[in-house]
Design a protein around this motif. Structure first.
Motif, PDB file in Angstrom:
ATOM      1  N   GLN A 245       0.980  -1.264   0.153  1.00  0.00           N
ATOM      2  CA  GLN A 245      -0.040  -0.049  -0.022  1.00  0.00           C
ATOM      3  C   GLN A 245       0.716   1.315   0.153  1.00  0.00           C
ATOM      4  N   ARG A 246       1.974   1.077   0.918  1.00  0.00           N
ATOM      5  CA  ARG A 246       2.843   2.680   0.940  1.00  0.00           C
ATOM      6  C   ARG A 246       3.308   2.834  -0.571  1.00  0.00           C
ATOM      7  N   ARG A 247       3.633   1.809  -1.160  1.00  0.00           N
ATOM      8  CA  ARG A 247       4.476   2.060  -2.608  1.00  0.00           C
ATOM      9  C   ARG A 247       3.303   2.444  -3.508  1.00  0.00           C
ATOM     10  N   ALA A 248       2.186   1.788  -3.486  1.00  0.00           N
ATOM     11  CA  ALA A 248       1.182   2.066  -4.550  1.00  0.00           C
ATOM     12  C   ALA A 248       0.467   3.360  -4.187  1.00  0.00           C
ATOM     13  N   HIS A 249       0.441   4.024  -3.281  1.00  0.00           N
ATOM     14  CA  HIS A 249      -0.011   5.459  -2.813  1.00  0.00           C
ATOM     15  C   HIS A 249       0.794   6.155  -3.515  1.00  0.00           C
ATOM     16  N   ARG A 250       2.077   6.134  -3.108  1.00  0.00           N
ATOM     17  CA  ARG A 250       2.983   7.357  -3.640  1.00  0.00           C
ATOM     18  C   ARG A 250       2.920   7.338  -5.124  1.00  0.00           C
ATOM     19  N   GLY A 251       2.960   5.978  -5.858  1.00  0.00           N
ATOM     20  CA  GLY A 251       2.784   5.929  -7.152  1.00  0.00           C
ATOM     21  C   GLY A 251       1.447   6.590  -7.854  1.00  0.00           C
ATOM     22  N   TRP A 252       0.294   6.520  -7.036  1.00  0.00           N
ATOM     23  CA  TRP A 252      -1.081   7.074  -7.722  1.00  0.00           C
ATOM     24  C   TRP A 252      -0.871   8.403  -7.494  1.00  0.00           C
TER      25      TRP A 252
END
Length: 593
Positions: free
Chosen positions: A195-202
């Motif tokens: 989640q942490r990496r996906a949120h930064r990506g979005w």
């Protein structure tokens, strides 16, 4: 804040997810009845789903394995079919109600966002492209629709379903239930990491998408310049570069997003293997029945399905929370120019204006005006002249309080303009800015924008006063002729005449004209000047004009240079001084000659 262009990512603050989610859900409060109706339907659907495996266990253990009671088995089957048909209709009704509810909520969010943008000062719009603002009002709000649907249709129902399934599994057999829950802690750790990496990506994707939107808006607005300089190739390369950045950010975000489902499915498979291994061993020892194992297997699927749905919701939350952050960032931006506490309604004014030691800069550290003082009597016509960038437009922007000054006081009929309401101040002014803007619609609608309750006769009268009537009636539909945004079907001079009629229609006590006749030919300008003299009778007016020949009849001329008031007086007085105004006038006279 520095000026942001389509080449630069916007600076956004990452919000805390749970408070932001609660803030979004507060938009559901006005629709409590619809929400309760949806929850009631969800409860019915959930009850049917939870009882289905129990009916299966009863059918196997009591009507097949023990008594072989076919009529009883058929009765249980008929009950199951009836309940599931009822559940099917409930599902369809739930989807319909949820669609209505989510659309109402998005309408309200978009309305709140648009209304708040209307209150923000010019500085906010000066610092960012219109396309980036448009991306928040349209794209970011649209992205919240699925989030709202998932909150009601997925989050709460699946949490309830998960708790109920866990309780039922513990009641059926504690050991099997513990085996089923064995893999869950490892799953939670993995999902948090993803989640942490996906949120930064979005968040990065939203910024790149905003850049692309800003570029397209700017490019389409300036298409005449692009084609006029044959710059299509460069624009295409710029567009391609922004597309690649957006695509790269999207692919990077999706890579992490797709790990959600893969991780849950692996955990589901491993967890199921563990439960079946333990269940078969317990079946051999006689600790459980076949019906219980079949029923438990059904509940095992029902245990993992809400986890899959919740991971999808969490995935959707991560994907769209970046949009919510951008929306609330705008809503949390305090209007820089707003009514002071206890602001009074400005009564009908005579038009007396006074600047007292005014210092102002768009950047407070870089003054545009320095210690400017002057006074204007009611009904006087004031001309502002000076070199480009001297501060003339800044003065008229301050009279309307489009910006606040750093030092000094501006009085209107003795009232400090910061202590009166903005509506009562600006409603008594007519403004024709240097950048003439017309809206898509008819010519009549554009003129009526000056006073929305004006009659057709008053619109025609205003147009005649500025000599716009002649060219309007010659068009195919006269005043009902449709024009495009910015008046694409009209010449520059015609657009200015329409805008001039719009300003005149507002019947202001103070009239502000910024380069009002800069693009009108000399013949038309003489006609407009005649209309101005007629309509300005008894009104205070501020006129900025580079053609010094057009302001010789002004009651007072203010000469501005480098942010300071250098000279003031009538045309004759200033010519006698042979100062800056004299030099400007003679240089223009010799150039024209």
């Amino acid at each position: 804040m520095p000026i942001n262009t389509f080449r630069e990512d916007e600076e956004t603050k990452e919000g805390v997810k749970l408070p932001m989610l609660r803030r979004l859900l507060r938009y559901l409060i006005p629709y409590k009845k619809s929400v309760l109706k949806v929850f009631a339907l969800i409860a019915l659907i959930l009850a049917v789903q939870l009882f289905n495996p129990l009916f299966l266990q009863v059918g196997i253990d009591y009507f097949i394995d023990k008594t072989q009671n076919i009529p009883g088995l058929l009765a249980v089957g008929a009950l199951v079919v009836a309940l599931n048909i009822l559940s099917m209709f409930a599902i369809r009704l739930r989807l319909r109600e949820m669609a209505k509810l989510s659309n109402r909520v998005l309408y309200q969010i978009r309305q709140d966002l648009y209304e708040h943008l209307q209150t923000l000062a010019f500085r906010y719009f000066d610092e960012r492209p219109a396309g980036k603002i448009l991306a928040r009002v349209i794209g970011d709000v649209n992205s919240l629709k699925e989030l709202f649907n998932q909150c009601i249709l997925t989050l709460l129902p699946n949490l309830v379903k998960l708790v109920c399934v866990c309780v039922i599994m513990l009641i059926l057999n504690v050991k099997l239930a513990l085996f089923a829950l064995l893999i869950v802690p490892l799953l939670a750790v993995g999902l948090i990491f993803i989640q942490r990496r996906a949120h930064r990506g979005w968040r990065l994707f939203r910024k790149k998408n905003s850049n692309l939107n800003a570029f397209v808006h700017e490019n389409m607005s300036g298409i005449r310049v692009v084609q006029g300089f044959a710059a299509q190739g460069q624009m295409n390369r710029n567009f391609n570069g922004l597309i690649r950045q957006q695509r790269g950010a999207y692919i990077s975000a999706v890579r992490y997003t797709d790990l959600f489902w893969a991780f849950v499915e692996v955990a589901w498979g491993v967890g199921s293997i563990i439960v079946y291994w333990a269940g078969v061993r317990m079946l051999d020892t006689g600790h459980i029945t076949v019906g219980l194992l079949v029923s438990f297997s059904s509940y095992l699927s029902m245990f993992w399905q809400p986890i899959m749905d919740l991971s999808n919701f969490y995935n959707n939350l991560v994907t769209n929370m970046a949009a919510a952050e951008r929306i609330f960032e705008v809503l949390d931006t305090e209007p820089e120019i707003q009514d002071a506490d206890g602001a009074q309604v400005l009564p009908p004014i005579k038009g007396e204006v006074e600047f007292q030691h005014v210092t102002f800069g768009y950047d407070p550290q870089v003054p545009v005006l320095r210690d400017v003082s002057f006074s204007v009597a009611p009904g006087q016509s004031i001309a502002l002249v000076g070199p480009t960038g001297a501060g003339k437009t800044s003065i008229i922007n301050l009279i309307s309080r489009f910006y606040d000054i750093q030092e000094g006081t501006i009085l209107l009929d003795g009232h400090d303009i910061t202590q009166v309401t903005l509506e009562s101040l600006r409603s008594q002014m007519g403004i024709m800015p240097q950048d003439t803007f017309l809206f898509s619609g008819t010519i009549k609608d554009n003129i009526r924008y000056g006073r929305l309750d004006a009659t057709d006769e008053e619109i025609v009268e205003a147009a005649k006063a500025v000599h716009a009537h002649e060219f309007i009636v010659e068009m195919e539909k006269g005043y009902d002729t449709d024009i495009q945004e910015r008046g694409g079907r009209l010449s520059v001079g015609q657009r200015q005449l329409v805008a001039f009629a719009r300003a005149m229609l507002s019947n202001p006590r103070i009239l502000i004209l910024d380069e009002a006749t800069s693009s009108i030919d000399t013949h038309t300008e003489r006609l407009v000047q005649a209309g101005i003299r007629q309509l300005l009778a008894g009104r205070t007016s501020f006129v900025i004009a580079h053609r010094l020949s057009t302001i010789q009849q002004a009651d007072q001329i203010l000469v501005i240079d480098k942010g300071q008031l250098m000279e003031h007086g009538t045309h004759g007085e200033l010519m006698e001084k042979k100062g800056l105004y004299y030099n400007l006038f003679m240089a223009q006279f010799l150039r024209v000659g």
